[in-house]
Design a protein around this motif. Sequence first.
Motif, PDB file in Angstrom:
ATOM      1  N   HIS A 119     -27.277  67.674 -32.315  1.00 44.41           N
ATOM      2  CA  HIS A 119     -27.763  69.058 -32.341  1.00 44.41           C
ATOM      3  C   HIS A 119     -26.670  70.022 -31.872  1.00 44.41           C
ATOM      4  O   HIS A 119     -26.437  71.072 -32.493  1.00 44.41           O
ATOM      5  CB  HIS A 119     -28.987  69.185 -31.441  1.00 44.41           C
ATOM      6  CG  HIS A 119     -29.481  70.590 -31.275  1.00 44.41           C
ATOM      7  ND1 HIS A 119     -30.277  71.215 -32.204  1.00 44.41           N
ATOM      8  CD2 HIS A 119     -29.266  71.509 -30.280  1.00 44.41           C
ATOM      9  CE1 HIS A 119     -30.535  72.450 -31.802  1.00 44.41           C
ATOM     10  NE2 HIS A 119     -29.939  72.644 -30.634  1.00 44.41           N
TER      11      HIS A 119
ATOM     12  N   ARG B 181     -34.440  63.705 -39.292  1.00 46.39           N
ATOM     13  CA  ARG B 181     -33.524  64.581 -38.549  1.00 46.39           C
ATOM     14  C   ARG B 181     -32.079  64.103 -38.685  1.00 46.39           C
ATOM     15  O   ARG B 181     -31.171  64.879 -39.017  1.00 46.39           O
ATOM     16  CB  ARG B 181     -33.932  64.577 -37.061  1.00 46.39           C
ATOM     17  CG  ARG B 181     -32.930  65.259 -36.117  1.00 46.39           C
ATOM     18  CD  ARG B 181     -33.393  66.633 -35.759  1.00 46.39           C
ATOM     19  NE  ARG B 181     -33.170  67.597 -36.814  1.00 46.39           N
ATOM     20  CZ  ARG B 181     -32.167  68.495 -36.808  1.00 46.39           C
ATOM     21  NH1 ARG B 181     -31.319  68.532 -35.816  1.00 46.39           N
ATOM     22  NH2 ARG B 181     -32.040  69.358 -37.783  1.00 46.39           N
TER      23      ARG B 181
ATOM     24  N   TYR C 176     -30.862  64.472 -42.357  1.00 49.64           N
ATOM     25  CA  TYR C 176     -30.562  65.858 -42.711  1.00 49.64           C
ATOM     26  C   TYR C 176     -29.227  66.299 -42.114  1.00 49.64           C
ATOM     27  O   TYR C 176     -28.409  66.953 -42.786  1.00 49.64           O
ATOM     28  CB  TYR C 176     -31.676  66.794 -42.233  1.00 49.64           C
ATOM     29  CG  TYR C 176     -31.256  68.251 -42.329  1.00 49.64           C
ATOM     30  CD1 TYR C 176     -31.131  68.873 -43.569  1.00 49.64           C
ATOM     31  CD2 TYR C 176     -30.919  68.978 -41.184  1.00 49.64           C
ATOM     32  CE1 TYR C 176     -30.699  70.188 -43.661  1.00 49.64           C
ATOM     33  CE2 TYR C 176     -30.493  70.286 -41.272  1.00 49.64           C
ATOM     34  CZ  TYR C 176     -30.384  70.889 -42.517  1.00 49.64           C
ATOM     35  OH  TYR C 176     -29.931  72.194 -42.612  1.00 49.64           O
ATOM     36  N   GLN C 177     -28.977  65.932 -40.862  1.00 48.81           N
ATOM     37  CA  GLN C 177     -27.715  66.328 -40.221  1.00 48.81           C
ATOM     38  C   GLN C 177     -26.518  65.685 -40.920  1.00 48.81           C
ATOM     39  O   GLN C 177     -25.472  66.317 -41.077  1.00 48.81           O
ATOM     40  CB  GLN C 177     -27.748  65.950 -38.744  1.00 48.81           C
ATOM     41  CG  GLN C 177     -28.672  66.840 -37.922  1.00 48.81           C
ATOM     42  CD  GLN C 177     -28.755  66.407 -36.475  1.00 48.81           C
ATOM     43  OE1 GLN C 177     -28.878  65.216 -36.186  1.00 48.81           O
ATOM     44  NE2 GLN C 177     -28.721  67.354 -35.569  1.00 48.81           N
TER      45      GLN C 177
ATOM     46  N   ASP D 126     -42.714  69.248 -40.282  1.00 52.84           N
ATOM     47  CA  ASP D 126     -41.353  68.877 -39.889  1.00 52.84           C
ATOM     48  C   ASP D 126     -40.376  69.929 -40.414  1.00 52.84           C
ATOM     49  O   ASP D 126     -40.220  70.117 -41.627  1.00 52.84           O
ATOM     50  CB  ASP D 126     -41.021  67.488 -40.458  1.00 52.84           C
ATOM     51  CG  ASP D 126     -39.729  66.916 -39.887  1.00 52.84           C
ATOM     52  OD1 ASP D 126     -38.837  67.712 -39.524  1.00 52.84           O
ATOM     53  OD2 ASP D 126     -39.605  65.687 -39.805  1.00 52.84           O
ATOM     54  N   TRP D 127     -39.702  70.607 -39.500  1.00 56.63           N
ATOM     55  CA  TRP D 127     -38.777  71.693 -39.856  1.00 56.63           C
ATOM     56  C   TRP D 127     -37.639  71.206 -40.733  1.00 56.63           C
ATOM     57  O   TRP D 127     -37.084  71.977 -41.534  1.00 56.63           O
ATOM     58  CB  TRP D 127     -38.225  72.300 -38.559  1.00 56.63           C
ATOM     59  CG  TRP D 127     -37.340  73.496 -38.757  1.00 56.63           C
ATOM     60  CD1 TRP D 127     -37.725  74.794 -38.884  1.00 56.63           C
ATOM     61  CD2 TRP D 127     -35.906  73.497 -38.826  1.00 56.63           C
ATOM     62  NE1 TRP D 127     -36.626  75.610 -39.029  1.00 56.63           N
ATOM     63  CE2 TRP D 127     -35.494  74.835 -38.990  1.00 56.63           C
ATOM     64  CE3 TRP D 127     -34.936  72.507 -38.764  1.00 56.63           C
ATOM     65  CZ2 TRP D 127     -34.166  75.205 -39.102  1.00 56.63           C
ATOM     66  CZ3 TRP D 127     -33.601  72.865 -38.873  1.00 56.63           C
ATOM     67  CH2 TRP D 127     -33.222  74.198 -39.040  1.00 56.63           C
ATOM     68  N   ASP D 128     -37.275  69.937 -40.630  1.00 54.41           N
ATOM     69  CA  ASP D 128     -36.134  69.425 -41.399  1.00 54.41           C
ATOM     70  C   ASP D 128     -36.429  69.319 -42.892  1.00 54.41           C
ATOM     71  O   ASP D 128     -35.503  69.286 -43.702  1.00 54.41           O
ATOM     72  CB  ASP D 128     -35.711  68.058 -40.865  1.00 54.41           C
ATOM     73  CG  ASP D 128     -35.059  68.158 -39.494  1.00 54.41           C
ATOM     74  OD1 ASP D 128     -34.165  69.014 -39.339  1.00 54.41           O
ATOM     75  OD2 ASP D 128     -35.447  67.402 -38.588  1.00 54.41           O
TER      76      ASP D 128
ATOM     77  N   SER E  25     -35.639  72.636 -44.515  1.00 53.90           N
ATOM     78  CA  SER E  25     -34.186  72.785 -44.362  1.00 53.90           C
ATOM     79  C   SER E  25     -33.455  71.935 -45.398  1.00 53.90           C
ATOM     80  O   SER E  25     -32.434  72.356 -45.967  1.00 53.90           O
ATOM     81  CB  SER E  25     -33.766  72.354 -42.950  1.00 53.90           C
ATOM     82  OG  SER E  25     -34.345  73.188 -41.979  1.00 53.90           O
ATOM     83  N   ALA E  26     -33.981  70.730 -45.656  1.00 54.39           N
ATOM     84  CA  ALA E  26     -33.382  69.855 -46.666  1.00 54.39           C
ATOM     85  C   ALA E  26     -33.550  70.454 -48.063  1.00 54.39           C
ATOM     86  O   ALA E  26     -32.634  70.384 -48.900  1.00 54.39           O
ATOM     87  CB  ALA E  26     -34.020  68.470 -46.595  1.00 54.39           C
TER      88      ALA E  26
END
Length: 502
Positions: free
Chosen positions: A382, A415, A418-419, A450-452, A455-456
């Motif tokens: 993060h 998570r 995605y990172q 899920d926020w990811d 974002s993805a």
Amino acid sequence: MTELEHLEALPLDTLKSLAASSRTANPLEAITILQLLAERSHAEEDYESMQQWHSEISNIAMEFGFSEIAADSFYQSGLACIFLDEEVQSLRAFEEARRINSELGRDSEILACLLAETDCYIMLDDFEAIIRVGKQALDLSRVLEDFSAAARAALKIAAAYQFLEDDPFGDLLEENYRIALEYAEESLRYSIDSGDTDGICESTLECAEILTYLDKEDQALAILREAISELNNGGNYTNMYPPLLSQLYAYESRCLFYLREYQASLDSGSRALDYFFLHTPANEPTVFEADVRWTFSRCLTQLEQFDDSLFEVQRAMKLAQQCGSYDLYFRLLEEQTHTLIKSGRDIEALMIAKGAIDEYESDVVQRIPSYIYCGFIIAAAHILEDLERWEELLEITGKVHEINDYYLPVNRAIRIDYQRALALFELENKSDSIEILNGILDSYDPNSSDWDIPSALKLRGKILIHDKLTLAKKDFEEAIRMFNSQDCKEEAAEVEELLRTL
């Protein structure tokens, strides 16, 4: 002086000789002497001798047909084996006692054996056996109208259901928690019926814990407050049961934190410690105090009182270290890392996270559990994402693939993926990035919180803009919808701006 008093006054060697000499001629006298020796051993916490004496008693009793004595001695032998951490041998003794008691129709003694067997299975972490034998104990206790035993059996079953898994590495089934809640509530009803204050407290805490897992913190809070009210309204109960009140207030504090009532949570936690220190010296390190101070720290972080939060988490870490609770210590260290991140002290947080990661990788003893190691990886990732240190981000997220004793929960796996996709995109490796994104999005839940996920979708849309404009628009529109549903207005507006430029 009675005969028993005369025997009690005799030294050990004399009693042994008398037991041996009277074994055949007067077996009941031999049994009486051996029972006296077993009681002495129990009082002296010499459980090995206690087990040996009861084994000899049961042998004589079986030989001469004293079935009740044999059953009781098998039971006592089983208890001694528990103290000796010989659970398998203990189970054999309890099962033999139960067999004899069944032949004799001694239902109360059968129930005692069943409850003892569940204790053995608890020590062996055999949750299916706990449920199986616990249900037998519960059924029999209902027949006997032994509400205290029924409460104990139901509570053991409730706890066991929470540890059942659908496969060796699978997530705990929510259905098991619902079943566990039914048994915990039954335990609470039986505890109330029997007037067992300790049982009421234990069952209430079990219900609250399960309700919290099921995201029903408001219901958990209601039953906790009802139990607290009962104790406080009981007059002298408040003075009689400070340990119970301290536990109830501590869990109330935790529920209030989950409900985002941070000041109320701090107040309940303070009351928990006040009652706790009525029966425990304030300078004695305990895991209980460490847990309460952990909740303090989390509340203070949410209230943006970061210095106070760090002070509390560091106090909790010291307590955990003094108690030798390394799992708790490293969880608190992870909490300290998150607090530092939220207070804008990213570099300090990164140093702590990397230090913990290095310790895990070099520690032969492996004091840091793998799930906490993964937490430090996520925390470090993060920070590296915020600092745009993409090469380091790729390296550190790759470490999760080397963990072989911990399966990532879905949210953590997404998570990390995605990172990695983001880092590859920023390093202009779009083909590998979109491959990872496709893996995330091929079967995603459109109602996910899920926020990811959005974002993805946003990242994949950015990659597809030049080659597959229609698909890019579709990803952007879905990302906007999901961000809005999660009340992430700023993120949604950012994607809307991208969509307008197409």
